[in-house]
Design an enzyme around this catalytic site. Structure first.
Site, PDB file in Angstrom:
ATOM      1  N   THR A 134      17.359  -5.873  16.237  1.00  0.00           N
ATOM      2  CA  THR A 134      16.288  -5.131  16.884  1.00  0.00           C
ATOM      3  C   THR A 134      16.151  -3.727  16.322  1.00  0.00           C
ATOM      4  O   THR A 134      17.120  -3.166  15.788  1.00  0.00           O
ATOM      5  CB  THR A 134      16.561  -5.034  18.405  1.00  0.00           C
ATOM      6  OG1 THR A 134      15.613  -4.158  19.019  1.00  0.00           O
ATOM      7  CG2 THR A 134      17.954  -4.480  18.667  1.00  0.00           C
ATOM      8  N   ASP A 135      14.976  -3.137  16.473  1.00  0.00           N
ATOM      9  CA  ASP A 135      14.788  -1.739  16.057  1.00  0.00           C
ATOM     10  C   ASP A 135      15.444  -0.766  17.034  1.00  0.00           C
ATOM     11  O   ASP A 135      15.607   0.423  16.724  1.00  0.00           O
ATOM     12  CB  ASP A 135      13.303  -1.402  15.905  1.00  0.00           C
ATOM     13  CG  ASP A 135      12.489  -1.556  17.177  1.00  0.00           C
ATOM     14  OD1 ASP A 135      13.027  -2.033  18.198  1.00  0.00           O
ATOM     15  OD2 ASP A 135      11.290  -1.212  17.157  1.00  0.00           O
ATOM     16  N   GLU A 136      15.876  -1.265  18.197  1.00  0.00           N
ATOM     17  CA  GLU A 136      16.479  -0.362  19.186  1.00  0.00           C
ATOM     18  C   GLU A 136      17.829   0.187  18.731  1.00  0.00           C
ATOM     19  O   GLU A 136      18.315   1.167  19.280  1.00  0.00           O
ATOM     20  CB  GLU A 136      16.605  -1.065  20.537  1.00  0.00           C
ATOM     21  CG  GLU A 136      15.258  -1.410  21.144  1.00  0.00           C
ATOM     22  CD  GLU A 136      15.344  -1.807  22.599  1.00  0.00           C
ATOM     23  OE1 GLU A 136      16.117  -1.175  23.345  1.00  0.00           O
ATOM     24  OE2 GLU A 136      14.629  -2.740  22.990  1.00  0.00           O
ATOM     25  N   TYR A 160      22.654  -2.346  25.725  1.00  0.00           N
ATOM     26  CA  TYR A 160      22.064  -3.424  24.925  1.00  0.00           C
ATOM     27  C   TYR A 160      22.010  -3.053  23.453  1.00  0.00           C
ATOM     28  O   TYR A 160      22.518  -3.777  22.595  1.00  0.00           O
ATOM     29  CB  TYR A 160      20.656  -3.752  25.430  1.00  0.00           C
ATOM     30  CG  TYR A 160      19.827  -4.485  24.403  1.00  0.00           C
ATOM     31  CD1 TYR A 160      20.243  -5.707  23.890  1.00  0.00           C
ATOM     32  CD2 TYR A 160      18.625  -3.949  23.932  1.00  0.00           C
ATOM     33  CE1 TYR A 160      19.492  -6.386  22.932  1.00  0.00           C
ATOM     34  CE2 TYR A 160      17.871  -4.615  22.980  1.00  0.00           C
ATOM     35  CZ  TYR A 160      18.309  -5.825  22.482  1.00  0.00           C
ATOM     36  OH  TYR A 160      17.572  -6.479  21.522  1.00  0.00           O
ATOM     37  N   LYS A 164      24.041  -4.575  20.111  1.00  0.00           N
ATOM     38  CA  LYS A 164      23.339  -5.135  18.959  1.00  0.00           C
ATOM     39  C   LYS A 164      23.715  -4.373  17.686  1.00  0.00           C
ATOM     40  O   LYS A 164      23.882  -4.977  16.615  1.00  0.00           O
ATOM     41  CB  LYS A 164      21.827  -5.099  19.167  1.00  0.00           C
ATOM     42  CG  LYS A 164      21.304  -6.130  20.133  1.00  0.00           C
ATOM     43  CD  LYS A 164      21.597  -7.565  19.682  1.00  0.00           C
ATOM     44  CE  LYS A 164      20.773  -7.981  18.492  1.00  0.00           C
ATOM     45  NZ  LYS A 164      21.004  -9.393  18.110  1.00  0.00           N
TER      46      LYS A 164
END
Length: 356
Positions: A134-136, A160, A164
């Site tokens: 993810t870009d998060e 989260y 990741k």
């Protein structure tokens, strides 16, 4: 024809990828999913009885089961999408995210490494472990003109995104230390059909139809880049088919929108497409918008620079935000049985029939 092993294939993005692989390629597909709350085999109902589709209810934290699956199905590539993914849930209970996203990825990497080392030379050379992230993991973009690139430093803000980020580092370490052939992709916010109802877009659609409040965190000015899930599935297949081992590819939709703009767009589409389903307690869907206390550590802006995948692999999104949102709202209007079964819990029982 290759054997694809897709972890998390009963989830939102995973099911879109599996439907693409079955409908648009000749490959065999094995879904490995433990069927947690977000795993929904009804999202695979259109392909689940296809002769090239197989399913194993396996937790990626269970190494012995992973070893069995590798030996039994002999995958040519692994596409790893299994993850706990909801930020709010990670704030309330981070342990599940640590177990699945970190420990589960570790167990899968080790099972894949053991299996890869046992392969014959030709198949071993062609094997790929594709990790979908993810870009998060990149954190918050404070510069309004900046974009996340493949070399942006990691700065996760939530449990989260931190888990990741940890899984991304593990995957790259297994390439550097053991030579396991890996590729990593980092995507922006996905949306589209079969999205679990707790996420912003489906929650807004379903709440609006029920005449419930449409909650907006803080002032609603948080910006996200929105990627239609079927575009993402096409990108993932392009990467696993043509990408270079050891590389990272960012996948974005080129659709930056503020959260309040997303909700207002949904309301406008509902006024057009579902005027006859407007609840009696409101004159306009947008009147249901309600601002609520912002969540802790809420990032202000994400934006993906997806020029590398366009330049090197020839992928660009087909859907604009407007076309993708119209398709999404129309799908939820046309498929109430899918999301009603989730809201009342019936989908957990219904999926048992699909595994038989």
């Amino acid at each position: 024809m290759k054997q694809f092993l897709v972890t998390g294939g009963a989830g939102f993005i995973g099911s879109a990828l599996v439907r693409y692989l079955i409908n648009e390629t000749d490959h065999q597909v094995l879904v490995v999913d433990k069927l947690s709350y977000a795993g929904n085999l009804t999202s695979l109902a259109s392909v689940i009885h296809h002769p090239r589709f197989k399913f194993e209810q396996v937790d990626i934290c269970d190494r012995s089961e992973l070893d069995r699956v590798m030996k039994q199905y002999q995958p040519d590539c692994i596409m790893h999408l299994a993850a706990e993914s909801h930020v709010d849930r990670s704030i309330d209970g981070p342990i599940a995210f640590i177990e699945t996203n970190i420990i589960g990825t570790y167990q899968l990497l080790e099972a894949a490494r053991f299996y890869w080392n046992s392969m014959e030379d030709e198949r071993k050379k062609a094997f790929i472990f594709h990790h979908i992230s993810t870009d998060e993991v990149f954190g918050d973009l404070h510069d309004q003109s900046a974009f996340f690139t493949e070399t942006t430093p990691y700065a996760p803000s939530s449990p989260y995104s931190a888990t990741k980020a940890s899984s991304d580092h593990l995957v790259r370490a297994w390439l550097r230390t053991y030579g396991l052939p890996i590729i990593v992709t980092n995507c922006s916010n996905n949306y589209g059909p079969y999205h679990f109802p707790e996420k912003l877009i489906p929650l807004t659609i379903i709440n609006a139809l029920a005449g419930k409040a449409l909650p907006i965190y803080g002032n609603g000015q948080q910006v996200r880049d929105w990627l239609f899930v079927d575009d993402h599935a096409r990108a993932l297949y392009r990467v696993v088919s043509r990408g270079k081992v050891g590389e990272t590819y960012n996948i974005g939709g080129h659709n930056e929108r503020k959260n309040i703009e997303v909700v207002e767009t949904i309301c406008s589409l509902l006024e057009e497409l579902a005027a006859d389903r407007k609840p009696t307690n409101t004159a306009h869907f947008r009147d249901l918008i309600t601002y609520v206390t912002d969540r802790p550590g809420h990032d202000q802006r994400y934006a993906i620079d997806a020029s590398k995948i366009a330049r090197e692999l020839g992928w660009t999104p087909q859907e604009t935000f407007e076309s993708g949102m119209r398709k999404t709202v129309a799908w939820y209007l046309d498929n109430p049985a899918w999301w009603q079964a989730i809201l009342d819990g019936r989908y957990r029982g219904e999926r048992l029939g699909l595994t038989q």
